[in-house]
Scaffold this motif. Sequence first.
Motif, PDB file in Angstrom:
ATOM      1  N   LEU A  15      -8.735 -27.678 -23.936  1.00  0.00           N
ATOM      2  CA  LEU A  15     -10.098 -27.187 -23.741  1.00  0.00           C
ATOM      3  C   LEU A  15     -10.710 -26.722 -25.062  1.00  0.00           C
ATOM      4  CD1 LEU A  15      -9.699 -25.314 -20.370  1.00  0.00           C
ATOM      5  CD2 LEU A  15     -11.286 -27.175 -20.822  1.00  0.00           C
ATOM      6  N   ILE A  22     -12.866 -35.657 -27.972  1.00  0.00           N
ATOM      7  CA  ILE A  22     -13.874 -36.664 -27.607  1.00  0.00           C
ATOM      8  C   ILE A  22     -14.329 -37.436 -28.833  1.00  0.00           C
ATOM      9  CG2 ILE A  22     -16.225 -36.992 -26.728  1.00  0.00           C
ATOM     10  CD1 ILE A  22     -15.760 -34.612 -24.906  1.00  0.00           C
ATOM     11  N   LEU A 321     -25.955 -32.029 -25.536  1.00  0.00           N
ATOM     12  CA  LEU A 321     -24.696 -31.764 -24.829  1.00  0.00           C
ATOM     13  C   LEU A 321     -23.632 -31.238 -25.784  1.00  0.00           C
ATOM     14  CD1 LEU A 321     -24.551 -34.778 -22.384  1.00  0.00           C
ATOM     15  CD2 LEU A 321     -24.624 -32.366 -21.759  1.00  0.00           C
ATOM     16  N   ILE A 325     -21.549 -27.802 -25.284  1.00  0.00           N
ATOM     17  CA  ILE A 325     -20.087 -27.762 -25.226  1.00  0.00           C
ATOM     18  C   ILE A 325     -19.548 -26.865 -26.332  1.00  0.00           C
ATOM     19  CG2 ILE A 325     -17.971 -29.132 -25.411  1.00  0.00           C
ATOM     20  CD1 ILE A 325     -19.520 -31.484 -24.303  1.00  0.00           C
ATOM     21  N   TYR A 334     -13.490 -16.859 -27.901  1.00  0.00           N
ATOM     22  CA  TYR A 334     -13.645 -15.421 -28.132  1.00  0.00           C
ATOM     23  C   TYR A 334     -13.047 -14.625 -26.979  1.00  0.00           C
ATOM     24  CZ  TYR A 334     -15.721 -10.966 -29.325  1.00  0.00           C
ATOM     25  OH  TYR A 334     -15.891  -9.649 -29.639  1.00  0.00           O
TER      26      TYR A 334
ATOM     27  N   GLN B  10     -12.120  -7.860 -19.053  1.00  0.00           N
ATOM     28  CA  GLN B  10     -12.337  -8.981 -19.949  1.00  0.00           C
ATOM     29  C   GLN B  10     -13.108  -8.514 -21.171  1.00  0.00           C
ATOM     30  OE1 GLN B  10     -13.561 -12.803 -18.028  1.00  0.00           O
ATOM     31  NE2 GLN B  10     -15.223 -12.545 -19.452  1.00  0.00           N
ATOM     32  N   LEU B  13     -18.632 -10.180 -24.461  1.00  0.00           N
ATOM     33  CA  LEU B  13     -19.194 -11.037 -25.493  1.00  0.00           C
ATOM     34  C   LEU B  13     -20.240 -10.277 -26.291  1.00  0.00           C
ATOM     35  CD1 LEU B  13     -19.532 -14.224 -23.355  1.00  0.00           C
ATOM     36  CD2 LEU B  13     -18.314 -14.150 -25.507  1.00  0.00           C
ATOM     37  N   VAL B  20     -24.353 -12.629 -21.771  1.00  0.00           N
ATOM     38  CA  VAL B  20     -23.607 -13.586 -20.953  1.00  0.00           C
ATOM     39  C   VAL B  20     -22.446 -12.881 -20.267  1.00  0.00           C
ATOM     40  CG1 VAL B  20     -22.296 -15.734 -20.965  1.00  0.00           C
ATOM     41  CG2 VAL B  20     -24.195 -15.434 -22.537  1.00  0.00           C
ATOM     42  N   ILE B  22     -19.470 -14.085 -18.014  1.00  0.00           N
ATOM     43  CA  ILE B  22     -18.848 -15.272 -17.447  1.00  0.00           C
ATOM     44  C   ILE B  22     -17.334 -15.157 -17.606  1.00  0.00           C
ATOM     45  CG2 ILE B  22     -18.850 -16.692 -19.559  1.00  0.00           C
ATOM     46  CD1 ILE B  22     -19.970 -18.962 -17.775  1.00  0.00           C
ATOM     47  N   VAL B  24     -13.420 -16.756 -17.935  1.00  0.00           N
ATOM     48  CA  VAL B  24     -12.816 -17.882 -18.634  1.00  0.00           C
ATOM     49  C   VAL B  24     -12.694 -19.076 -17.693  1.00  0.00           C
ATOM     50  CG1 VAL B  24     -10.744 -18.684 -19.836  1.00  0.00           C
ATOM     51  CG2 VAL B  24     -11.571 -16.376 -20.206  1.00  0.00           C
ATOM     52  N   LEU B  27     -15.842 -20.891 -17.436  1.00  0.00           N
ATOM     53  CA  LEU B  27     -16.072 -21.581 -18.706  1.00  0.00           C
ATOM     54  C   LEU B  27     -15.266 -22.868 -18.774  1.00  0.00           C
ATOM     55  CD1 LEU B  27     -16.251 -18.920 -21.569  1.00  0.00           C
ATOM     56  CD2 LEU B  27     -17.945 -20.627 -20.985  1.00  0.00           C
ATOM     57  N   ASN B  28     -14.015 -22.798 -18.280  1.00  0.00           N
ATOM     58  CA  ASN B  28     -13.184 -24.007 -18.260  1.00  0.00           C
ATOM     59  C   ASN B  28     -13.878 -25.121 -17.499  1.00  0.00           C
ATOM     60  OD1 ASN B  28     -11.311 -22.530 -19.582  1.00  0.00           O
ATOM     61  ND2 ASN B  28      -9.929 -22.271 -17.850  1.00  0.00           N
ATOM     62  N   ILE B  30     -17.068 -25.379 -16.827  1.00  0.00           N
ATOM     63  CA  ILE B  30     -18.282 -25.806 -17.536  1.00  0.00           C
ATOM     64  C   ILE B  30     -17.937 -26.774 -18.662  1.00  0.00           C
ATOM     65  CG2 ILE B  30     -20.130 -25.003 -19.070  1.00  0.00           C
ATOM     66  CD1 ILE B  30     -20.261 -22.457 -17.369  1.00  0.00           C
ATOM     67  N   ILE B  31     -16.882 -26.430 -19.414  1.00  0.00           N
ATOM     68  CA  ILE B  31     -16.496 -27.296 -20.539  1.00  0.00           C
ATOM     69  C   ILE B  31     -16.121 -28.688 -20.029  1.00  0.00           C
ATOM     70  CG2 ILE B  31     -14.783 -27.682 -22.366  1.00  0.00           C
ATOM     71  CD1 ILE B  31     -14.676 -24.617 -22.702  1.00  0.00           C
ATOM     72  N   ILE B  32     -15.342 -28.712 -18.936  1.00  0.00           N
ATOM     73  CA  ILE B  32     -14.899 -30.011 -18.403  1.00  0.00           C
ATOM     74  C   ILE B  32     -16.094 -30.832 -17.907  1.00  0.00           C
ATOM     75  CG2 ILE B  32     -13.571 -31.113 -16.556  1.00  0.00           C
ATOM     76  CD1 ILE B  32     -11.569 -28.717 -16.872  1.00  0.00           C
ATOM     77  N   LEU B  34     -19.282 -30.548 -18.768  1.00  0.00           N
ATOM     78  CA  LEU B  34     -20.128 -30.974 -19.885  1.00  0.00           C
ATOM     79  C   LEU B  34     -19.477 -32.094 -20.685  1.00  0.00           C
ATOM     80  CD1 LEU B  34     -21.536 -27.592 -21.254  1.00  0.00           C
ATOM     81  CD2 LEU B  34     -22.797 -29.391 -20.109  1.00  0.00           C
ATOM     82  N   ALA B  35     -18.155 -31.980 -20.866  1.00  0.00           N
ATOM     83  CA  ALA B  35     -17.448 -33.027 -21.604  1.00  0.00           C
ATOM     84  C   ALA B  35     -17.562 -34.356 -20.863  1.00  0.00           C
ATOM     85  CB  ALA B  35     -15.986 -32.641 -21.808  1.00  0.00           C
ATOM     86  N   ALA B  37     -19.978 -35.180 -18.865  1.00  0.00           N
ATOM     87  CA  ALA B  37     -21.363 -35.626 -19.017  1.00  0.00           C
ATOM     88  C   ALA B  37     -21.562 -36.286 -20.377  1.00  0.00           C
ATOM     89  CB  ALA B  37     -22.315 -34.446 -18.859  1.00  0.00           C
ATOM     90  N   LEU B  38     -20.952 -35.692 -21.405  1.00  0.00           N
ATOM     91  CA  LEU B  38     -21.082 -36.235 -22.752  1.00  0.00           C
ATOM     92  C   LEU B  38     -20.496 -37.639 -22.831  1.00  0.00           C
ATOM     93  CD1 LEU B  38     -21.751 -35.823 -25.786  1.00  0.00           C
ATOM     94  CD2 LEU B  38     -19.502 -34.816 -26.060  1.00  0.00           C
TER      95      LEU B  38
END
Lengths: 338, 120
Positions: A15, A22, A321, A325, A334, B10, B13, B20, B22, B24, B27-28, B30-32, B34-35, B37-38
Amino acid sequence: MAEKDKLKKVGDILLNNAMYIIIAVAVVYIAIMRPTFIKLPSIVNIVSLTAAKLPIALGIGGCIVLTGTDISAGRVVGLTACISASLLTTVFKVFPKMVSAAPLPLVLLLVIGVGALVGFVNGFSVAKFKLHPFIVTLSTQLIVYGIILMYLMRGVNNGQTLSGLSDNYRSFITGTLFSIGGVAVPKYVLYSIILTIVMWVIWNKTTFGKNMFAVGSNEEAANVSGVNVMRTIIMVFMLAGMMYGITGFLDGARIASANANTGLNYECDAIAACVIGGVSFVGGIGRISGIVVGVLLLQIIFTGLNFLAVDANMLYIIKGLIILIACAIDMRKYLVRK
Amino acid sequence: MAEQKQTVPQRQLRGLYSKVNISVKSLNIIIIVLAAALVACMVIGVSNAGFTVQFDSLGGTTVEGQKLMYGELITAPDAPTREGYVFDGWYLDQNTTRPWDLKKDVVTESLTLYAGWRVP
């Protein structure tokens, strides 16, 4: 339990490095589909374009370390490119009374000064009135754009693209530094390397650099421990402005022309590069090497997509995007850090 | 053990993310997403690859656009005609200052070429 921990660790690595993975996969794919992508001319092209976009990212990096941003960057590049192109030319349309090109060092100092001035306005407003950098730089962005348009209307130019640049200006920037395998590496690569070294020294070896990180990670604490917060913020923005000025100076000659659209959206690329390179919006975190890697990675992926003839419209979506990301990964890193 | 972990507050931030809130876990996801989608965008981009070259005849007869890949030469289109003028080639700008050499210049991005006209 151990098995689960191991799995978690692998997931963490995947992650946190999703973006790099990518990009790496995409580069391999592009290299297979278009073998010329990894040939020497293409690599030199990527390095040159990276060098051209590096100074602006180095400048904006400082603003991000201060938990700020600077969206006036692109327009400042545009203005300074127009100033350079109007003074170092053979057809004096903006200043019809001029007969010969102005001396190079003078113009360079002038554009650095213009950049620093805009940076000062940004920094002063942020530091003195505690305005959010977004709102300040948004207004300077618009003001600078207005100035560009008016500047281009001066003399007999009538808003047209400035071109016909003088030879010594062009050769000073795009002249051959050295050739490898018959491919010329332009001189601005060297200037970019010098700027990177200078910025590295400023960030890591000077009191100002240390103060910048202190203010970025905790303004109150920095203030209490005797850091002149206001001066630090103003100087970071001025330094950024100078970098935009230099970028404009390089860009005028690199593109061989300048108009009202020169520099448009440069700040987006620069901010994206910084975030990919680990300059965190959390504040007080960032490294020069990260910025260099960020700019390089973005350049590689976009040059590669261009090789595949992906439409420019789609590139904007991809860029957006990538920023999202990068931010999500930035936050995640963080949060999970102990 | 697991429960104890969850009670640890937690990290908050800071900076631009200070508002924000949120976890973790989200976030995981969201990252997946978005990735994915990219990657999807890149795939769509690649499958619709091709730069469009448009021809603006600036008052002359219409010239059909072309779709080309990176590094290809533009196939010379039939020259447009315009009453009272003679066609003298394609240019990158409307002011006809930067000519496009159909035999040499290759396409590296989508672009529009403008017809150059001169009075005979």
